[in-house]
Design an enzyme around this catalytic site. Sequence first.
Site, PDB file in Angstrom:
ATOM      1  N   ARG A  61       0.853  -1.203   0.000  1.00 19.86           N
ATOM      2  CA  ARG A  61       0.000   0.000   0.000  1.00 19.86           C
ATOM      3  C   ARG A  61       0.882   1.244   0.000  1.00 19.86           C
ATOM      4  O   ARG A  61       0.514   2.284  -0.528  1.00 19.86           O
ATOM      5  CB  ARG A  61      -0.949   0.007   1.205  1.00 19.86           C
ATOM      6  CG  ARG A  61      -1.661   1.355   1.386  1.00 19.86           C
ATOM      7  CD  ARG A  61      -2.968   1.264   2.155  1.00 19.86           C
ATOM      8  NE  ARG A  61      -2.864   0.551   3.395  1.00 19.86           N
ATOM      9  CZ  ARG A  61      -2.248   1.019   4.505  1.00 19.86           C
ATOM     10  NH1 ARG A  61      -1.683   2.204   4.516  1.00 19.86           N
ATOM     11  NH2 ARG A  61      -2.191   0.275   5.586  1.00 19.86           N
ATOM     12  N   TYR A 114     -11.724  19.137 -16.064  1.00 16.23           N
ATOM     13  CA  TYR A 114     -12.240  17.793 -16.311  1.00 16.23           C
ATOM     14  C   TYR A 114     -13.516  17.564 -15.482  1.00 16.23           C
ATOM     15  O   TYR A 114     -13.603  18.036 -14.345  1.00 16.23           O
ATOM     16  CB  TYR A 114     -11.149  16.784 -15.939  1.00 16.23           C
ATOM     17  CG  TYR A 114     -11.582  15.353 -16.050  1.00 16.23           C
ATOM     18  CD1 TYR A 114     -11.752  14.758 -17.305  1.00 16.23           C
ATOM     19  CD2 TYR A 114     -11.825  14.590 -14.914  1.00 16.23           C
ATOM     20  CE1 TYR A 114     -12.151  13.440 -17.408  1.00 16.23           C
ATOM     21  CE2 TYR A 114     -12.229  13.264 -15.014  1.00 16.23           C
ATOM     22  CZ  TYR A 114     -12.392  12.695 -16.263  1.00 16.23           C
ATOM     23  OH  TYR A 114     -12.798  11.387 -16.369  1.00 16.23           O
ATOM     24  N   ASP A 186      -3.037  19.925 -14.078  1.00 14.08           N
ATOM     25  CA  ASP A 186      -3.371  18.619 -14.646  1.00 14.08           C
ATOM     26  C   ASP A 186      -2.834  18.614 -16.081  1.00 14.08           C
ATOM     27  O   ASP A 186      -3.339  19.324 -16.946  1.00 14.08           O
ATOM     28  CB  ASP A 186      -4.894  18.432 -14.613  1.00 14.08           C
ATOM     29  CG  ASP A 186      -5.349  17.094 -15.194  1.00 14.08           C
ATOM     30  OD1 ASP A 186      -4.610  16.504 -16.003  1.00 14.08           O
ATOM     31  OD2 ASP A 186      -6.460  16.655 -14.853  1.00 14.08           O
ATOM     32  N   LYS A 211      -4.865   7.679 -19.578  1.00 14.18           N
ATOM     33  CA  LYS A 211      -5.031   8.239 -20.918  1.00 14.18           C
ATOM     34  C   LYS A 211      -3.730   8.071 -21.721  1.00 14.18           C
ATOM     35  O   LYS A 211      -3.355   6.976 -22.035  1.00 14.18           O
ATOM     36  CB  LYS A 211      -5.448   9.704 -20.828  1.00 14.18           C
ATOM     37  CG  LYS A 211      -6.587   9.963 -19.837  1.00 14.18           C
ATOM     38  CD  LYS A 211      -7.913   9.387 -20.316  1.00 14.18           C
ATOM     39  CE  LYS A 211      -9.020   9.470 -19.261  1.00 14.18           C
ATOM     40  NZ  LYS A 211      -9.247  10.782 -18.695  1.00 14.18           N
TER      41      LYS A 211
HETATM   42  C1  LIG Z   1      -9.536  11.160 -17.427  1.00  8.93           C
HETATM   43  C2  LIG Z   1      -9.065  12.400 -16.816  1.00  8.93           C
HETATM   44  C3  LIG Z   1      -8.960  12.529 -15.421  1.00  8.93           C
HETATM   45  C4  LIG Z   1      -9.388  11.434 -14.487  1.00  8.93           C
HETATM   46  O1  LIG Z   1      -8.582  10.307 -14.602  1.00  8.93           O
HETATM   47  P1  LIG Z   1      -9.049   8.813 -14.212  1.00  8.93           P
HETATM   48  O2  LIG Z   1      -7.805   8.031 -14.406  1.00  8.93           O
HETATM   49  O3  LIG Z   1     -10.161   8.440 -15.124  1.00  8.93           O
HETATM   50  O4  LIG Z   1      -9.494   8.860 -12.787  1.00  8.93           O
HETATM   51  C5  LIG Z   1      -8.475  13.710 -14.918  1.00  8.93           C
HETATM   52  N1  LIG Z   1      -8.113  14.735 -15.716  1.00  8.93           N
HETATM   53  C6  LIG Z   1      -8.214  14.655 -17.051  1.00  8.93           C
HETATM   54  C7  LIG Z   1      -7.805  15.820 -17.888  1.00  8.93           C
HETATM   55  C8  LIG Z   1      -8.680  13.486 -17.656  1.00  8.93           C
HETATM   56  O5  LIG Z   1      -8.779  13.429 -18.994  1.00  8.93           O
END
Ligand SMILES: *Cc1c(COP(=O)(O)O)cnc(C)c1O
Length: 396
Positions: A61, A114, A186, A211
Amino acid sequence: MTKTTQPGSGTLSIWGGETEHELYERSTQVPVVHSVSFGYKDIDTWHAVALEKEQGHIYSRNTNPTVRAFEDKVKVLEGAEAATSFSCGMAAISNTFGTFLRPGDKIVSIKDSYGGTNKLFTEFLPPMGIEVVLCNTTDHNALEAEIAKGCTMLYLESPTNPTVKIVDIERLTKAAKAVNAMVVVDNTFATPINQNPLALGVDIVLHSASKFLGGHADALGGVACGNRDLIKKLYHYREINGATLAPMDAYSLLRGMKTLQLRIERQNQSAMTIARWLQSHPVVEQVNYPGLESHEHHDIAKRQMRGFGGMLSFSVKGGLDAIKVFLPKLKYAHMAANLGCVETVVGPPVVTSHVECSEEERAAAGIPEGLVRYSTGIENVEDLIRNLEQALSYIC
Ligand SMILES: *Cc1c(COP(=O)(O)O)cnc(C)c1O
């Protein structure tokens, strides 16, 4: 004396994080260590590792060798001192808020974050006593004015989803630093290949690794990079709260990242070609892509990005009805909610990222009912364009 040259991002995609650990039984690939715990033959060594005086792992963890290699690879690509990982991108984001925000604090952000992040801003942070102020994404003056009133954290995304708006990270970071606010970005849409927010003065850079980093839509993960001190705090919060990345997912992400530079280079090129082609198509009303001269903040994108990314969006005449006819005709595109993988993925924000908004709210966010989000895959661009041409011919 030989000058030390920083290796390129293609080299770092391959070797980053993979040279520092000991190879198990001489395997050239990072092994998937499924073990929950790590045993010691003597108490002194165990104690030293527990106190972080010696390297090693205690319990998965907290840390795990496969997960550590993934963190190290992203760390190197973002040019960071340290990185820690999470079970998914949303965990990286919510754990960052949990670590650094307290009742009475204020966070300034943009309206186009997002969908999940926006839900944290509107639904979950306010009841915890955290003030959230969301500004119009492209209004830099409004953002600066709000930041200047004082805040704990500035939270940005660039490019944004699904209209690929660009915010000037360096300019807004300067404004935040003037009031001693922490800056979090982000970087999921840009990837470390196209943009390194830490080099622009940002404190913490986050990714949904599900992604582009993983790139194959087969593993969820999240990661945060920054200086040792901040990442240590973030790691401690995650270690206790438990949003741990699984070793198998860390392995899938690591494997995917070996081709990160190659994939992103291809996606940058193809998205640019497709955006230009769409611009001249008679049924296409509007094309959003930061690489186009027509993009509102093309100049900022050119300054802070090395490539414009694989994400674009465009609207067609006829709105949602036209989309219902045209999208299913695309042979080389999944109609799905994800993005950033080797396959092209398409979806209308009306049913994906902005499904919970009213038509008026979408219009206010610059999202026409006929908007399509297009995540460019690594197929041959000629095939993608031919495919688009055929499918668009059904709209008249
Ligand atoms: C998909 C996404 C997230 C969230 O990510 P997960 O792995 O699905 O929890 C956050 N920010 C952006 C810009 C995203 O495209």
